[in-house]
Design a protein around this motif. Structure first.
Motif, PDB file in Angstrom:
ATOM      1  N   GLU A 180       0.826  -1.207   0.000  1.00 50.07           N
ATOM      2  CA  GLU A 180       0.000   0.000   0.000  1.00 50.07           C
ATOM      3  C   GLU A 180       0.860   1.257   0.000  1.00 50.07           C
ATOM      4  N   GLU A 181       1.927   1.260   0.788  1.00 49.81           N
ATOM      5  CA  GLU A 181       2.821   2.415   0.819  1.00 49.81           C
ATOM      6  C   GLU A 181       3.491   2.624  -0.533  1.00 49.81           C
ATOM      7  N   LYS A 182       3.861   1.517  -1.177  1.00 50.61           N
ATOM      8  CA  LYS A 182       4.493   1.623  -2.494  1.00 50.61           C
ATOM      9  C   LYS A 182       3.527   2.214  -3.512  1.00 50.61           C
ATOM     10  N   LYS A 183       2.278   1.747  -3.489  1.00 53.30           N
ATOM     11  CA  LYS A 183       1.285   2.297  -4.416  1.00 53.30           C
ATOM     12  C   LYS A 183       1.026   3.768  -4.135  1.00 53.30           C
ATOM     13  N   LEU A 184       0.990   4.141  -2.839  1.00 49.34           N
ATOM     14  CA  LEU A 184       0.766   5.546  -2.488  1.00 49.34           C
ATOM     15  C   LEU A 184       1.908   6.416  -2.974  1.00 49.34           C
ATOM     16  N   GLU A 185       3.140   5.940  -2.814  1.00 48.20           N
ATOM     17  CA  GLU A 185       4.292   6.702  -3.282  1.00 48.20           C
ATOM     18  C   GLU A 185       4.235   6.905  -4.796  1.00 48.20           C
ATOM     19  N   GLU A 186       3.836   5.868  -5.511  1.00 52.63           N
ATOM     20  CA  GLU A 186       3.728   5.983  -6.974  1.00 52.63           C
ATOM     21  C   GLU A 186       2.649   6.987  -7.360  1.00 52.63           C
ATOM     22  N   ALA A 187       1.509   6.959  -6.634  1.00 45.19           N
ATOM     23  CA  ALA A 187       0.427   7.899  -6.931  1.00 45.19           C
ATOM     24  C   ALA A 187       0.844   9.339  -6.617  1.00 45.19           C
ATOM     25  N   VAL A 188       1.554   9.527  -5.507  1.00 46.65           N
ATOM     26  CA  VAL A 188       2.030  10.862  -5.153  1.00 46.65           C
ATOM     27  C   VAL A 188       3.021  11.368  -6.198  1.00 46.65           C
ATOM     28  N   VAL A 232      -3.849  31.750  -6.044  1.00 50.82           N
ATOM     29  CA  VAL A 232      -4.642  30.621  -6.529  1.00 50.82           C
ATOM     30  C   VAL A 232      -3.862  29.349  -6.196  1.00 50.82           C
ATOM     31  N   ALA A 233      -4.437  28.497  -5.371  1.00 52.11           N
ATOM     32  CA  ALA A 233      -3.766  27.265  -4.950  1.00 52.11           C
ATOM     33  C   ALA A 233      -4.476  26.053  -5.537  1.00 52.11           C
ATOM     34  N   ILE A 234      -3.744  25.278  -6.345  1.00 49.10           N
ATOM     35  CA  ILE A 234      -4.254  24.006  -6.863  1.00 49.10           C
ATOM     36  C   ILE A 234      -3.769  22.931  -5.894  1.00 49.10           C
ATOM     37  N   LEU A 235      -4.670  22.372  -5.114  1.00 50.82           N
ATOM     38  CA  LEU A 235      -4.294  21.517  -3.996  1.00 50.82           C
ATOM     39  C   LEU A 235      -4.101  20.068  -4.424  1.00 50.82           C
ATOM     40  N   ARG A 236      -3.195  19.415  -3.744  1.00 50.89           N
ATOM     41  CA  ARG A 236      -2.958  17.988  -3.970  1.00 50.89           C
ATOM     42  C   ARG A 236      -4.145  17.166  -3.463  1.00 50.89           C
ATOM     43  N   ASP A 237      -4.389  16.051  -4.104  1.00 54.52           N
ATOM     44  CA  ASP A 237      -5.368  15.089  -3.604  1.00 54.52           C
ATOM     45  C   ASP A 237      -4.744  14.122  -2.612  1.00 54.52           C
ATOM     46  N   LEU A 238      -3.430  13.911  -2.735  1.00 54.16           N
ATOM     47  CA  LEU A 238      -2.733  12.922  -1.918  1.00 54.16           C
ATOM     48  C   LEU A 238      -1.668  13.596  -1.082  1.00 54.16           C
ATOM     49  N   ALA A 239      -1.485  13.070   0.101  1.00 53.86           N
ATOM     50  CA  ALA A 239      -0.407  13.531   0.969  1.00 53.86           C
ATOM     51  C   ALA A 239       0.763  12.571   0.848  1.00 53.86           C
ATOM     52  N   SER A 240       1.971  13.105   0.975  1.00 55.14           N
ATOM     53  CA  SER A 240       3.145  12.251   0.893  1.00 55.14           C
ATOM     54  C   SER A 240       3.147  11.265   2.046  1.00 55.14           C
ATOM     55  N   PRO A 241       3.473   9.984   1.782  1.00 60.91           N
ATOM     56  CA  PRO A 241       3.493   9.000   2.874  1.00 60.91           C
ATOM     57  C   PRO A 241       4.599   9.315   3.850  1.00 60.91           C
ATOM     58  N   PRO A 242       4.392   9.043   5.142  1.00 63.31           N
ATOM     59  CA  PRO A 242       5.445   9.310   6.121  1.00 63.31           C
ATOM     60  C   PRO A 242       6.637   8.417   5.890  1.00 63.31           C
ATOM     61  N   LYS A 243       7.820   8.974   6.075  1.00 63.08           N
ATOM     62  CA  LYS A 243       9.030   8.186   5.908  1.00 63.08           C
ATOM     63  C   LYS A 243       9.204   7.282   7.122  1.00 63.08           C
ATOM     64  N   SER A 244       9.610   6.047   6.845  1.00 65.52           N
ATOM     65  CA  SER A 244       9.782   5.090   7.938  1.00 65.52           C
ATOM     66  C   SER A 244      10.970   5.493   8.785  1.00 65.52           C
ATOM     67  N   THR A 245      10.819   5.380  10.095  1.00 65.94           N
ATOM     68  CA  THR A 245      11.879   5.728  11.025  1.00 65.94           C
ATOM     69  C   THR A 245      12.673   4.481  11.364  1.00 65.94           C
ATOM     70  N   PRO A 246      14.013   4.512  11.203  1.00 71.50           N
ATOM     71  CA  PRO A 246      14.798   3.314  11.520  1.00 71.50           C
ATOM     72  C   PRO A 246      14.712   2.996  12.995  1.00 71.50           C
ATOM     73  N   PRO A 247      14.719   1.720  13.354  1.00 69.80           N
ATOM     74  CA  PRO A 247      14.621   1.360  14.762  1.00 69.80           C
ATOM     75  C   PRO A 247      15.813   1.857  15.541  1.00 69.80           C
ATOM     76  N   ALA A 248      15.585   2.206  16.800  1.00 69.65           N
ATOM     77  CA  ALA A 248      16.669   2.690  17.649  1.00 69.65           C
ATOM     78  C   ALA A 248      17.605   1.545  17.974  1.00 69.65           C
ATOM     79  N   PRO A 249      18.916   1.818  18.028  1.00 69.11           N
ATOM     80  CA  PRO A 249      19.859   0.733  18.350  1.00 69.11           C
ATOM     81  C   PRO A 249      19.607   0.201  19.747  1.00 69.11           C
ATOM     82  N   ALA A 250      19.802  -1.097  19.882  1.00 74.47           N
ATOM     83  CA  ALA A 250      19.581  -1.725  21.186  1.00 74.47           C
ATOM     84  C   ALA A 250      20.675  -1.318  22.153  1.00 74.47           C
ATOM     85  N   ASN A 251      20.325  -1.161  23.400  1.00 76.80           N
ATOM     86  CA  ASN A 251      21.305  -0.822  24.426  1.00 76.80           C
ATOM     87  C   ASN A 251      22.217  -2.008  24.671  1.00 76.80           C
ATOM     88  N   PRO A 252      23.523  -1.745  24.745  1.00 73.63           N
ATOM     89  CA  PRO A 252      24.432  -2.867  24.986  1.00 73.63           C
ATOM     90  C   PRO A 252      24.218  -3.450  26.370  1.00 73.63           C
TER      91      PRO A 252
END
Length: 273
Positions: free
Chosen positions: A97-105, A253-273
């Motif tokens: 779904e995210e891939k399709k949304l990115e393509e549509a955007v 004059v503003a021609i508005l988007r129909d789609l919003a950009s998908p949020p970028k995935s946040t990399p997981p935080a490194p595990a504490n040693p």
């Protein structure tokens, strides 16, 4: 009597601790149960069954509380999903779904860029670079028109050449059936006239008049258009100079988007040693 007391004392020193074995087994089973419940919250029924059987094999050699035959082999088609907690079907569906949304955007952005190119060509051909500007933003395509290109000072009736501009713009908007907002702005110089008691009134009337000319094109859907006035309260330059006030008197004059950009995935935080 002394001997009996001694034997009795020894008996108390060596209490029967065999109860610890079933108690430890019970704790182990409870731990396994909570792990299974946690994992099953993100797994379907088939994967849940595989998980239960794998725990049964690991903990009891395949003989559980219901005396299932031992051992039960895992489904070879689901080794990663069951034992290694790989991506679930929901995760894969979400990625698709995210891939399709990115393509549509991306496609929508390209369409807006084409419209912007047509407007830029029109501006260049008609030598309107000092009166019209375009900008592609996250919200859509913004067209800024200085008021002297549309109206005489202190008036809201459009100039003949301004009507031509609005009609050309309307024709360009027909292939792009998007929401469009028309917003009027003024400088901070007070206005006191019978037809315009304040800058609010002037800014609203100008935006409405421009909108009406756009909608003379029957190919546009009026339900997608709106007009508003901001008065003097959203300046883009300082009102302390004539040049700044001229920039603030504008119609956007503003021609508005129909789609919003998908949020970028946040990399997981490194595990504490």
């Amino acid at each position: 009597m002394a001997k009996r007391s001694k034997r009795h004392g020894n008996h108390e020193e060596h209490m029967d601790e065999s109860w610890l074995i079933p108690y430890a087994d019970l704790l182990t089973l409870l731990l396994a149960l909570f792990i299974v419940l946690f994992a099953s919250s993100k797994m379907d029924a088939k994967k849940f069954d595989q998980m239960v059987r794998s725990f049964d094999v690991a903990l009891n050699g395949g003989i559980g509380i219901f005396n299932q035959p031992s051992p039960v082999p895992l489904d070879p088609s689901l080794p990663q999903q069951t034992l290694h907690m790989g991506k679930t079907d929901d995760d894969r569906d979400k990625s698709e779904e995210e891939k399709k949304l990115e393509e549509a955007v991306h496609k929508e952005t390209e369409d807006l860029k084409k419209l912007q190119k047509r407007l830029e060509d029109y501006i260049q051909e008609n030598d309107l670079g000092d009166k019209l500007q375009t900008q592609l933003t996250e919200e859509g395509l913004l067209i800024t028109i200085l008021d002297n290109a549309l109206f005489d000072s202190g008036k809201a009736d459009m100039k003949p050449e301004a009507r031509k501009l609005a009609k050309e713009m309307a024709a360009m908007l027909v292939p792009h059936p998007k929401k469009v907002t028309v917003t009027g702005h003024t400088d901070n110089v007070p206005i006191h006239r019978a037809d315009f008691p304040s800058n609010w009134d002037l800014s609203v009337k100008r935006s409405v008049n421009f909108l009406k000319v756009l909608l003379e094109n029957g190919g546009l859907d009026p339900a997608k258009f709106s007009a508003t006035g901001m008065g003097e309260y959203h300046p883009v330059a300082s009102n302390d100079t004539p040049e700044g006030r001229a920039k603030n008197r504008r119609v956007e004059v503003a021609i508005l988007r129909d789609l919003a950009s998908p949020p970028k995935s946040t990399p997981p935080a490194p595990a504490n040693p």
